[in-house]
Scaffold this active site. Structure first.
Site, PDB file in Angstrom:
ATOM      1  N   SER A 194     -10.110  -0.854   6.525  1.00 54.23           N
ATOM      2  CA  SER A 194      -9.387  -0.550   5.292  1.00 54.23           C
ATOM      3  C   SER A 194      -8.666  -1.713   4.658  1.00 54.23           C
ATOM      4  O   SER A 194      -8.280  -1.652   3.496  1.00 54.23           O
ATOM      5  CB  SER A 194      -8.387   0.585   5.543  1.00 54.23           C
ATOM      6  OG  SER A 194      -9.064   1.806   5.736  1.00 54.23           O
ATOM      7  N   LYS A 204       0.854  -1.184   0.000  1.00 51.80           N
ATOM      8  CA  LYS A 204       0.000   0.000   0.000  1.00 51.80           C
ATOM      9  C   LYS A 204       0.893   1.238   0.000  1.00 51.80           C
ATOM     10  O   LYS A 204       1.973   1.249   0.604  1.00 51.80           O
ATOM     11  CB  LYS A 204      -0.897  -0.042   1.238  1.00 51.80           C
ATOM     12  CG  LYS A 204      -1.977   1.025   1.293  1.00 51.80           C
ATOM     13  CD  LYS A 204      -2.829   0.811   2.531  1.00 51.80           C
ATOM     14  CE  LYS A 204      -3.978   1.810   2.625  1.00 51.80           C
ATOM     15  NZ  LYS A 204      -4.812   1.561   3.825  1.00 51.80           N
ATOM     16  N   SER A 251      -9.440   1.741   2.587  1.00 49.93           N
ATOM     17  CA  SER A 251      -8.489   2.522   1.824  1.00 49.93           C
ATOM     18  C   SER A 251      -7.446   1.680   1.086  1.00 49.93           C
ATOM     19  O   SER A 251      -6.678   2.203   0.286  1.00 49.93           O
ATOM     20  CB  SER A 251      -7.783   3.524   2.750  1.00 49.93           C
ATOM     21  OG  SER A 251      -7.065   2.858   3.782  1.00 49.93           O
TER      22      SER A 251
END
Length: 561
Positions: A235, A136, A211
């Site tokens: 997330s 990420k 996210s």
């Protein structure tokens, strides 16, 4: 915002996109599908012609343990595995816009070094030898940007690896791409002004969640088999659920987060945690085992000194897993799950009972209060954190809808006074008491089980729906509760929406606007084919046991087919 300032940030974005595009080998550019009606593009990876039969074989492996075995035996070299996944990641990006940073040449150089080491020494560098791992965008890799979708954070090169990156690198991992996130991170979808919107491979009109949405989209297309995300309210878990992969949110302070870039940085009351996302449950296990066996507390002072717990994984305190009792959260009383989610829960329940385990109903205890507490903590700064990151002049995004009016500001984005230190302390006290109450309820469940123990784990929805169209993500009520309670939570893929099985049900008495919106959103034909998972929730701090329990659930599901 004056015109010159607006032009400046837009030019910065245009420059970044050109730099990103320059990192893609020209011979890896594919012809995108011409059929505008084709929403499910997963097969395009296989048919675009870029991957050789050997590369298709390598990247079609879902079991991370199997892939590591082939690397350790030198049946597949690190160079060819890294090349194959790099190619597939670039295909995935062209289809879904899932990547931020791309550094394939660097990855191949590392892969070559690992191949040389194995050839010369007859052993692997570590447990993740030669495995390409995606990250990420929050995770810093020395020499690369971690803009997190903020224009003002572009051109800032990381001087050091994040702690978890250091540990993974020492274990033999190879880093090749980083993945997209939403501006501010605090969204259940993935869109920002720098990199744009990430799409769901199952249906391009739907979100992959957020996210960690870029990670989920990449993994769903097998451009990676193991990635690292973060989770403060769902997330990791919502994107895993939306994209049909595995995702694990550990308890706070087990996996290092030192050295990552973050929103609400310094807010530690409900901590952002790092965790694995994978195409297999074995990927979740090997990641946690590698990290926890590497003494992470030596490089991140917040990590507790607790290595991989062999007895915990063996379920020594759970009757060695011979007979477990699960509690099922059918409905949290806030938002009623849609039919496909209910069917996934029933599928898990039936499989577990068939395997000899027992399943009882779990009554949620003050979920609304726990969720409200978390939201109040996240908003306590009055928006100062976001404002501090928007110094380039780029606007704060107020909606994830593609056609949103940028001037329409929802309630939670409107200016508000920050809480005083005293007011924040009261929230911390409230959360402490709510946690104590919840775990007391959990302990008292011993009166309802047939094992002589309290409920061993909970099974609950990840979200009240499967993936939703862009801009329609309403709530994270089924995930944020476990952040507030700091419980480990693992997402297992269960099924896919089936229009014939998952028919609409009569309306119930709505609990609020979000509940009504979720009910009205459901259309069996529209959602058909989207993946559906469930959460396996364990007791706080018992990551190893939670993984082992998830393996039992998956085994039960496979045996029941």
């Amino acid at each position: 915002m004056d015109k010159d300032n607006r032009t400046t940030w837009q030019e910065t974005v245009a420059n970044k996109r050109l730099r990103q595009q320059s990192c893609i080998p020209k011979e890896w550019v594919i012809s995108l599908p011409l059929d505008k009606e084709c929403k499910d593009i997963r097969n395009t990876v296989l048919t675009c012609g870029l991957l050789s039969p050997r590369e298709l074989e390598i990247t079609s492996v879902s079991d991370v343990g199997l892939l590591l075995d082939k690397l350790a035996s030198a049946e597949w070299s690190a160079v060819e595995v890294t090349t194959a996944f790099s190619k597939r990641a670039i295909i995935a990006h062209q289809l879904t816009n899932c990547l931020t940073e791309i550094f394939i040449e660097e990855a191949l150089e590392r892969a070559s070094q690992l191949d040389d080491f194995l050839r010369q020494n007859g052993r692997v560098v570590g447990p993740l030898h030669g495995l390409p791992i995606s990250l990420k965008d929050q995770f810093c890799v020395s020499g690369h940007e971690s803009s997190m979708g903020y224009v003002s954070w572009l051109h800032k090169l990381a001087k050091n690896d994040s702690a978890v990156v250091k540990l993974l690198r020492a274990s033999g991992a190879i880093f090749y791409v980083k993945t997209n996130i939403p501006q501010t991170l605090m969204w259940g979808e993935t869109f920002n002004n720098v990199f744009g919107r990430t799409l769901n491979p199952y249906n391009l009109s739907f979100t992959p969640g957020g996210s960690s949405g870029g990670e989920a989209a990449l993994l769903a297309l097998h451009g990676s088999v193991l990635g690292v995300g973060t989770d403060i309210g769902g997330s990791i878990r919502n994107p895993a659920h939306f994209c049909g992969i595995y995702g694990f949110k550990p308890s706070a302070n087990r996996v290092p987060t030192y050295g990552i870039v973050n929103s609400l940085d310094g807010q530690d009351a409900i901590a952002s945690v790092a965790g694995p996302m994978s195409t297999s449950l074995s990927g979740i296990k090997v990641f946690m085992q590698a990290i926890l066996s590497a003494r992470p507390w030596r490089i991140d002072p917040n990590v507790i000194n607790k290595p991989w717990d062999t007895d915990g994984y063996a379920l020594k305190q759970y009757g060695e897993g011979r007979k477990l009792c699960f509690g099922v959260v059918w409905d949290d009383g806030i938002i009623k799950p849609q039919p496909p989610v209910m069917r996934a829960l029933h599928t898990a329940k039936t499989a577990l009972e068939k395997a000899g385990h027992s399943v009882i109903d779990w009554t949620p205890h003050k979920h609304a209060e726990l969720i409200a507490n978390a939201r109040a903590v996240f908003l306590a700064d009055g928006g100062a954190d976001y404002a501090d990151a928007l110094t380039s002049g780029e606007p704060l995004i107020h909606s994830m809808k593609p056609d949103a009016d940028p001037n329409q500001v929802p309630e939670f984005r409107r200016p508000r006074d920050p809480l005083t230190a005293y007011q924040l302390w009261q929230l911390h006290k409230q959360r402490r008491e709510l946690r104590k109450e919840y775990f007391e309820v959990w302990e008292r469940s011993i009166d309802s089980t047939d094992t002589g123990r309290p409920v061993d784990a909970l099974i609950c929805p990840v979200s009240p729906y499967a993936a939703v169209p862009h801009g329609e993500k309403k709530s994270a009520v089924y995930t944020i509760i476990w952040n507030t309670l700091d419980c480990p939570s693992l997402v297992l893929p269960i099924t896919e929406v089936n229009a014939e099985l998952d028919v609409s049900v009569p309306a119930h008495e709505f609990r609020g606007a979000d509940d009504e919106a979720v009910y009205k959103l459901y259309d069996p034909q529209l959602f058909h084919g989207l993946p559906v998972g469930v959460q396996i929730v364990g007791y706080r701090g018992e990551e190893e046991a939670t993984i082992a329990i998830a393996e039992l659930v998956e085994a039960a599901l496979k045996a029941s087919i």
